[in-house]
Design an enzyme around this catalytic site. Sequence first.
Site, PDB file in Angstrom:
ATOM      1  N   GLY A   1       0.830  -1.192   0.000  1.00 52.12           N
ATOM      2  CA  GLY A   1       0.000   0.000   0.000  1.00 52.12           C
ATOM      3  C   GLY A   1       0.866   1.244   0.000  1.00 52.12           C
TER       4      GLY A   1
ATOM      5  N   GLN B   1       3.152   9.987   1.197  1.00 52.87           N
ATOM      6  CA  GLN B   1       4.439   9.280   1.228  1.00 52.87           C
ATOM      7  C   GLN B   1       5.327   9.651   0.043  1.00 52.87           C
ATOM      8  OE1 GLN B   1       2.479   5.239   2.069  1.00 52.87           O
ATOM      9  NE2 GLN B   1       4.444   5.053   3.101  1.00 52.87           N
TER      10      GLN B   1
ATOM     11  N   CYS C   1       6.161  -0.216   7.370  1.00 51.83           N
ATOM     12  CA  CYS C   1       5.783   0.905   6.510  1.00 51.83           C
ATOM     13  C   CYS C   1       6.989   1.318   5.676  1.00 51.83           C
ATOM     14  CB  CYS C   1       5.325   2.073   7.376  1.00 51.83           C
ATOM     15  SG  CYS C   1       4.892   3.539   6.449  1.00 51.83           S
ATOM     16  N   LEU C   2       6.749   1.596   4.392  1.00 51.04           N
ATOM     17  CA  LEU C   2       7.848   2.013   3.514  1.00 51.04           C
ATOM     18  C   LEU C   2       8.460   3.333   3.981  1.00 51.04           C
ATOM     19  CD1 LEU C   2       6.256   1.190   0.038  1.00 51.04           C
ATOM     20  CD2 LEU C   2       7.983  -0.139   1.260  1.00 51.04           C
TER      21      LEU C   2
ATOM     22  N   GLU D   1      -3.164   2.949   5.454  1.00 49.03           N
ATOM     23  CA  GLU D   1      -2.995   3.974   4.408  1.00 49.03           C
ATOM     24  C   GLU D   1      -3.835   5.215   4.708  1.00 49.03           C
ATOM     25  OE1 GLU D   1      -0.507   3.568   2.664  1.00 49.03           O
ATOM     26  OE2 GLU D   1      -0.317   1.430   3.073  1.00 49.03           O
TER      27      GLU D   1
ATOM     28  N   HIS E   1      -2.210   7.522   7.025  1.00 50.86           N
ATOM     29  CA  HIS E   1      -1.230   8.417   6.380  1.00 50.86           C
ATOM     30  C   HIS E   1      -1.888   9.717   5.933  1.00 50.86           C
ATOM     31  CE1 HIS E   1       2.574   6.270   6.120  1.00 50.86           C
ATOM     32  NE2 HIS E   1       1.976   5.171   5.694  1.00 50.86           N
TER      33      HIS E   1
HETATM   34 ZN    ZN Z   1       2.801   3.286   5.682  1.00 53.45          ZN
END
Ligand code: ZN
Length: 168
Positions: free
Chosen positions: A45, A50, A92-93, A135, A138
């Site tokens: 996701g 981001q 999380c990225l 998501e 975020h």
């Molecule tokens: Zn994330």
Amino acid sequence: MIREILTYPDKRLAIECEDIGEITDEIRELAADMVETMYDADGIGLAAPQVGANCRLIVVDVSGPETRNDLRTYVNPRFEMLEGEVETEEGCLSVPALRSKVTRAEKIRLYAKDLEGNDVCIDADGLLSICLQHEIDHLDGTLFIDRISRLKRTLYDNKVKKWLKRKK
Ligand code: ZN
């Protein structure tokens, strides 16, 4: 085009994003870039903030990792229902080198728009439910580390401070 993924403690990850009015070509291009960026990073996701975009747009695909065949793109998603409670390990990225247990709702119902501007209603449980909640967090400037224990958060913050010092 693959975009750079911002990482904590970048302040832009803590901004509450704005609703998308008209779904323009620019939004569609952003969505396509987000999908490419998510797949390239082996993520399930990605949310617009981001990649530095201040708007309520998310892409998710919880299939895979070999095949990727459940791509969903949601504009202005909002919860209609949150039910139950479940604890799972998340990463999380934008939060490198950390996985931690997070408690979230087990089942959700969402309203959103797709990229054509159609209203969609999504019922989700399991991994998809968790991923969508992560998501949408975020979009409100919330990271999963805002939902973990104070001790774990402090340990992680100290680690990040050390990395930043080394970079200088
Ligand atoms: Zn994330």
